[in-house]
Design an enzyme around this catalytic site. Structure first.
Site, mmCIF file in Angstrom:
data_model
loop_
_atom_site.group_PDB
_atom_site.id
_atom_site.type_symbol
_atom_site.label_atom_id
_atom_site.label_comp_id
_atom_site.label_asym_id
_atom_site.label_seq_id
_atom_site.Cartn_x
_atom_site.Cartn_y
_atom_site.Cartn_z
ATOM 1 N N THR A 1 5.252 1.912 -0.800
ATOM 2 C CA THR A 1 6.240 1.570 0.271
ATOM 3 C C THR A 1 6.741 2.829 1.266
ATOM 4 O O THR A 1 6.114 3.767 0.762
ATOM 5 C CB THR A 1 7.744 1.599 -0.650
ATOM 6 O OG1 THR A 1 8.035 2.846 -1.301
ATOM 7 C CG2 THR A 1 7.438 0.398 -1.500
ATOM 8 N N GLU B 1 0.783 -1.281 0.178
ATOM 9 C CA GLU B 1 0.022 0.120 -0.046
ATOM 10 C C GLU B 1 0.818 1.337 -0.140
ATOM 11 O O GLU B 1 0.865 2.182 0.871
ATOM 12 C CB GLU B 1 -1.024 0.067 1.340
ATOM 13 C CG GLU B 1 -2.371 -0.781 0.886
ATOM 14 C CD GLU B 1 -3.342 -0.619 1.651
ATOM 15 O OE1 GLU B 1 -3.837 -1.582 2.247
ATOM 16 O OE2 GLU B 1 -4.085 0.404 1.710
#
Lengths: 386, 261
Positions: free
Chosen positions: A366, A364
């Protein structure tokens, strides 16, 4: 744990999620991990307990809560098994775009099923060549009469193959870059829509991660989410709301590791005393507890701000995700260290927690991308004040 | 199908301590829970309702706080709940309790099936269910471990007997007491819990039931507890040593000497 003065209903949600996690998830967490098995039975139990509906408005069959309610469930499930929590949370990731951008008709058509857990959802943005650089999406959607024809492959899709509904981001106008992508609701079983290889992962192995393959897949025009060209906005607004959920997952994993480490340190005896009496261990545990509570406080604060109607929260949402996931990584590494040889053994739960924690720094967005978001927001804010 | 599930609030046995001086149970500060066997009775009723439809009423006799277990039953999915509550019921033994519960069940109207846990974890008599059937004049079966689907006014069940299992066909109405192995109870749902919070419980007194004062409470209870004590701990255990074969031989000799085998 600090008293966060949750409402009676929020406490009820947390307590039920905790009970489900302790009674139904914890006993099978090891087995699910080793067999890399999708937790069908646990998802059924989550559905029966109404946990899928906590963030969905009552008019669509949910319980009318928001991000905080979702966060509470994810945290509790993650304490027992982050793979199970990922599976649960990914359905909300696929559902939020419909809640935020769906037409009344789309909401009525899909949200009640998601709330009841009759159908699972998934969100498909990532591709082999489009990870952090979400602007380089290749999957195409070409309008043909009342349909869009989708072609391309999505990669690393959580709940791939298991979910019934997919929100898919595809390019409708290649000329326009990030303004030329759109979001579509694609139902499993649509001709031309199939699933590729299942990833073999380091952690969250109860969660299924798979390729989605679109080959001349005809999606009805009414399945366009929002307007053409809004795909990037759909994705960003969705992720802003679900990042605290990743934070919550990290908090849950870290709390689980802290629980295991304290319990072990109280029982394990060396030199005729429990190892918790040694300052080296005490300070480790104290530092772990400080970090877990700080992460939880940030995640809850951001979730509450979103639910209270904050307008801009991309930066804070990113902070919650980065901070909590970095905490989860550090705390689980320390937990393994405290348990020593046993920590490294699959007989104890902390090695799994350490493997599970790693992904929260990666998916979702980095943590590097999150820091970019935070820094860009800072630059913007300060530019305004000058 | 009209069903009644009897539930009891009991002290959490895992938290109860025995006062070493008096040998009495120390109940102060011990949390109350739903009698664990009753959860299986509720689950059985919920599954029957899923299979053939009907209504489930949870019934409990106890002090006002027993309302908690009835709300828990509603959270699990039962349709409504009745608390039988009156100071006049204080001191009831199993006979007075079953008499009182039977009055409440009659007052509910036509009932096809009454489900109870096999016993409570505090009293542990396992008498209330069977006595209830006698008061009501219903068929009964205790220690039920498997349940069929009701058809043509009858129900097939499997019960645990002393030396095996028995398959029994009962004509309804009937009273069953169920074992833990019958099913795995579900967790409550959030919507059920919200409903339970708001639900209005019916509270029935001795007068509401038209109970005979000589058959309820202390007056209606022929049982007298003469004393409660913990058994003396003997130190007669002997450790058999040697190889497994030697140990078994020594054990067999002993048992034969004692005429146990």
């Amino acid at each position: 744990m600090l008293n966060y003065f949750l409402t009676e209903e929020q406490e009820m949600i947390r307590d039920l999620a905790r009970r489900l996690a302790e009674e139904k998830v914890a006993p099978v967490a090891r087995e699910l991990d080793e067999k890399e098995e999708f937790p069908h039975e646990i998802m059924r139990l989550c559905a029966e307990a109404d946990l899928f509906g906590v963030w969905i408005p009552e008019e669509y069959g949910g319980l009318g809560g928001g991000v905080l309610e979702q966060v509470l469930v994810v945290e509790e499930l993650s304490r027992a098994c982050a793979g199970v929590a990922t599976t649960y949370a990914a359905s909300a990731l696929g559902g939020y775009p419909i809640l935020l951008f769906g037409s009344e008709e789309q909401k009525k058509r899909y949200l009640p099923d998601l709330a009841a857990g009759r159908r699972l959802a998934a969100f498909a943005l990532t591709e082999a060549g489009a990870g952090s650089d979400a602007g380089s999406i290749r999957t195409r959607a070409v309008r043909e009469g009342d349909y869009y024809v989708l072609n391309g492959t999505k990669q690393w899709i959580t709940n791939g193959g298991e979910a019934d509904l997919y929100v898919v981001i595809a390019v409708t106008d290649p000329e326009k870059g990030s303004r030329g992508v759109s979001a579509f609701i694609v139902e499993k079983g649509t001709p031309g829509f199939s699933f590729g290889a299942k990833e073999k992962k380091m952690g969250i192995r109860a969660s299924t991660t798979r390729e989605l393959i679109f080959a001349d897949c005809r999606v009805p025009r009414e399945n366009l989410l929002g307007k053409e060209g809004m795909g990037f906005l759909v994705a960003m607004r969705t992720l802003d709301r679900t990042r605290p959920g990743v934070g919550a997952q990290a908090v849950g994993i870290a709390q689980g590791a802290l629980d295991a480490a304290v319990r072990y340190a109280r029982e394990r005896r060396q030199f005729d005393q429990p190892i918790i009496s040694f300052q080296a261990i005490q300070h480790k545990l104290a530092d772990m507890a400080i970090q877990v509570e700080a992460a939880r406080a940030l995640v809850y604060a951001v979730a509450r701000a979103i639910d209270a109607g904050a307008k801009e929260f991309s930066k804070e949402s990113a902070m919650a995700k980065v901070f909590a996931s970095d905490v989860a990584m550090r705390v689980t590494v320390e937990a393994v260290q405290i348990l020593g040889g046993n920590g490294y053994s699959r007989e104890y739960p902390v090695e799994k927690m350490m493997r599970d924690a790693k992904v929260t720094q990666i998916y979702e967005g980095t943590n590097e991308i999150q820091r970019n978001i935070i820094a860009q927001a800072l630059a913007k804010e300060y530019a305004k004040t000058e | 199908m009209e069903m009644v599930v009897c539930v009891k609030q009991v002290p959490d046995a895992s938290e109860v301590r025995v006062d070493p001086a008096t040998n009495n149970l120390m109940r102060e500060g011990v949390p109350s829970i739903m009698n664990p066997f009753d959860r299986h009775a509720i689950e059985a009723a919920l599954r029957l309702r899923e299979a053939v439809g009907g209504r489930i009423t949870a019934l409990s006799m106890g002090p006002p706080q027993a309302e908690e277990v009835l709300r828990e039953a509603i959270a699990l999915g039962v349709d409504e709940a009745v608390l039988v509550c009156d100071r006049a019921f204080a001191g009831s033994d199993t006979l007075a309790t079953s008499y009182t519960l039977a009055l409440a069940i009659r007052k509910l109207g036509a009932v096809d099936l009454v489900l109870c846990g096999q016993q409570s974890i505090d009293g542990e008599t396992a008498q209330v269910g069977p006595e209830l059937a006698e008061h009501l004049g219903f068929a009964q079966c205790s220690y039920v471990r498997a349940l069929g689907k009701p058809a043509e006014g009858a129900l097939e069940v499997e019960r645990a007997a002393e030396d095996g299992y028995e398959r029994v066909r009962l004509l309804l109405p009937a009273v069953l007491t169920v074992m833990k192995e019958l099913n795995e109870p579900r967790l409550p749902s959030l919507k059920g819990m919200l409903r339970a919070k708001k639900a209005e419980l019916r509270i029935w007194t001795a007068a509401d039931l038209g109970a005979d004062p000589s058959r309820i409470g202390q007056a209606g209870s022929p049982t007298r507890v003469a004393g409660v004590f913990a058994p003396q701990r003997g130190k007669k255990a002997q450790l058999l040593t040697g190889s497994v074969v030697e140990q078994v031989q020594a054990l067999v000799e002993r048992l034969q000497a004692e005429r146990v085998i």
